[in-house]
Design a protein around this motif. Sequence first.
Motif, PDB file in Angstrom:
ATOM      1  N   PHE A   1       9.782 -11.276   4.882  1.00  0.00           N
ATOM      2  CA  PHE A   1       9.875 -11.891   3.559  1.00  0.00           C
ATOM      3  C   PHE A   1       8.514 -12.444   3.123  1.00  0.00           C
ATOM      4  O   PHE A   1       8.068 -12.221   1.989  1.00  0.00           O
ATOM      5  N   TYR A   2       7.835 -13.139   4.040  1.00  0.00           N
ATOM      6  CA  TYR A   2       6.539 -13.718   3.694  1.00  0.00           C
ATOM      7  C   TYR A   2       5.478 -12.644   3.473  1.00  0.00           C
ATOM      8  O   TYR A   2       4.615 -12.785   2.600  1.00  0.00           O
ATOM      9  N   VAL A   3       5.534 -11.595   4.247  1.00  0.00           N
ATOM     10  CA  VAL A   3       4.594 -10.483   4.023  1.00  0.00           C
ATOM     11  C   VAL A   3       4.780  -9.927   2.615  1.00  0.00           C
ATOM     12  O   VAL A   3       3.815  -9.681   1.880  1.00  0.00           O
ATOM     13  N   PHE A   4       6.054  -9.742   2.235  1.00  0.00           N
ATOM     14  CA  PHE A   4       6.321  -9.253   0.881  1.00  0.00           C
ATOM     15  C   PHE A   4       5.760 -10.207  -0.177  1.00  0.00           C
ATOM     16  O   PHE A   4       5.126  -9.771  -1.146  1.00  0.00           O
ATOM     17  N   VAL A   5       6.008 -11.504  -0.014  1.00  0.00           N
ATOM     18  CA  VAL A   5       5.586 -12.469  -1.033  1.00  0.00           C
ATOM     19  C   VAL A   5       4.067 -12.497  -1.150  1.00  0.00           C
ATOM     20  O   VAL A   5       3.520 -12.556  -2.264  1.00  0.00           O
ATOM     21  N   PHE A   6       3.363 -12.428  -0.026  1.00  0.00           N
ATOM     22  CA  PHE A   6       1.899 -12.434  -0.079  1.00  0.00           C
ATOM     23  C   PHE A   6       1.370 -11.146  -0.720  1.00  0.00           C
ATOM     24  O   PHE A   6       0.456 -11.193  -1.548  1.00  0.00           O
ATOM     25  N   VAL A   7       1.931 -10.028  -0.353  1.00  0.00           N
ATOM     26  CA  VAL A   7       1.492  -8.756  -0.948  1.00  0.00           C
ATOM     27  C   VAL A   7       1.806  -8.744  -2.435  1.00  0.00           C
ATOM     28  O   VAL A   7       0.982  -8.326  -3.270  1.00  0.00           O
ATOM     29  N   TRP A   8       2.978  -9.203  -2.789  1.00  0.00           N
ATOM     30  CA  TRP A   8       3.400  -9.310  -4.197  1.00  0.00           C
ATOM     31  C   TRP A   8       2.419 -10.174  -4.973  1.00  0.00           C
ATOM     32  O   TRP A   8       1.965  -9.794  -6.066  1.00  0.00           O
ATOM     33  N   SER A   9       2.064 -11.311  -4.425  1.00  0.00           N
ATOM     34  CA  SER A   9       1.145 -12.230  -5.103  1.00  0.00           C
ATOM     35  C   SER A   9      -0.243 -11.608  -5.234  1.00  0.00           C
ATOM     36  O   SER A   9      -0.900 -11.732  -6.283  1.00  0.00           O
ATOM     37  N   PHE A  10      -0.698 -10.959  -4.177  1.00  0.00           N
ATOM     38  CA  PHE A  10      -2.014 -10.325  -4.214  1.00  0.00           C
ATOM     39  C   PHE A  10      -2.076  -9.258  -5.305  1.00  0.00           C
ATOM     40  O   PHE A  10      -3.034  -9.207  -6.088  1.00  0.00           O
ATOM     41  N   ILE A  11      -1.069  -8.411  -5.372  1.00  0.00           N
ATOM     42  CA  ILE A  11      -1.059  -7.336  -6.360  1.00  0.00           C
ATOM     43  C   ILE A  11      -1.048  -7.905  -7.782  1.00  0.00           C
ATOM     44  O   ILE A  11      -1.793  -7.462  -8.659  1.00  0.00           O
TER      45      ILE A  11
END
Length: 480
Positions: free
Chosen positions: A175-185
Amino acid sequence: MKKASKFEKIAARCWNLLNEGKPFTPIFVIGTMVLFHLFDGITLEEIKRLGSSLLLTIPLFVLYYVYDYPLFLRNYLWIPYIIFLMIWSFVPTNLLLLAVSLYFFFTVFFWGTLYYHLRIGTTWLNFTRFWKLVLKNSDSTSGNAQEQLPKALLLLSVWEYGVHHDVHTPSFIAFYVFVFVWSFILHRYLFDWKPKIIDHYTNNVPPNEKPLSDRVIVLVVDGMRKDRFEQANAPFLKSLRANGTDFTQMETVYPARTVVCFTSMLTGTYPFEHGIRSNMVWKLGIRVESIFDALRKVGKKGKVLGIAHLVDSLGNDVETVTAVMHNDVADRNIMERAKQIMTEQDLHLFVVQFIGTDQTGHSRGVHYDEYVQKIEEVDQLIQQFVEWLHEQGKMDNTTLIVCADHGQADGIGGHGHLDEGERYVPFFMYGPMIEKGKRIDEKYSLVSLAPTIAYLLGAPYPSHSRGPVLVEALKKEGER
């Protein structure tokens, strides 16, 4: 007029912990969680579980410190929360209701009503308007409900889930990996409206060893929105502009917070270099030279007259004024203090911050008549100040620069993320060395202020000055 006391300077720093969005988020979430469990009658075992499950939220706290989610990007803050609900089906209803209630109590009643009444004299009924301003506000403060609420709801839900459930670590890692990648993009590809950074130091003209002006006076109408200035009945300021040089595309810096903007204006460079990134200054002082340092090299004196916040950046080069006074008398008191300082110190550079317009925008909103009235009042006060300078013989070879440090957006006079109304500010120059009736439509940045002052006063440019000198406003050598 009183100076800002030591207590006021400390109180201003403490208030910024609650005012600025990044420190507010963890303070609010932790405070809400503690209150919620205290109401339930907390046990030692529950304290242990609260502490251990707090670790579960650390990645989110880090994420929200690193990524701003400015303007329309804040709409995407709801996506991780929706995904959390879909995966874990956990809604701590009472906790979330407490959080929403505390948030609106703090912003609408404590801040928007009690705080502004005690500090600047707004009506006890200010909450009747302030709640709408909080809902619309887009700036980087705690009063940005559309940013702060989804952050708080997700953080509290994750934290409370860890208190009551065994955590399946791989699921949360994913979940956190997704949120960080989402935020970065989102921030890499959609956050594209920051002003362009000038990638070299001031070099459009060599430093001027022979001063063109005996004195430069910069009159900063804090938070004066450009379009509202045009709508205001401000005959004196507009006559200065008509008889001087007007820069119609003068851009502020990012983030457009007062201490950041003043620091960039008076150093000639950007936050990444001078070190001031918000009104919350964690390490006092700047990392580069200011225009005041440059003036001292040639034996000249300069000061800025402003509120206590500016001391955190510019230190002893600030003559403070107390910001705890009724807003109807604030700018008049500042003008009187400005006269006193000029009489006693006879400065070569004097920067005066008028605060009434900004405070009205924050407390009452920019799309109401009160905001324009404050611009009209400061127009009259500046006229009185300039007439006094003439009477004192201090305008013979003086350059006046009138500007705002930033504009203001909708909501609570928001400024920070460069929403509509924030980015471009009034900026014009007037004096015997300045071209009359000239309009410059080319885009410039407020970082040009410091090197332009240095050029006018025959001082070296500040060490990290990047803005070009505004030579287009200066009369040609044969016309002087």
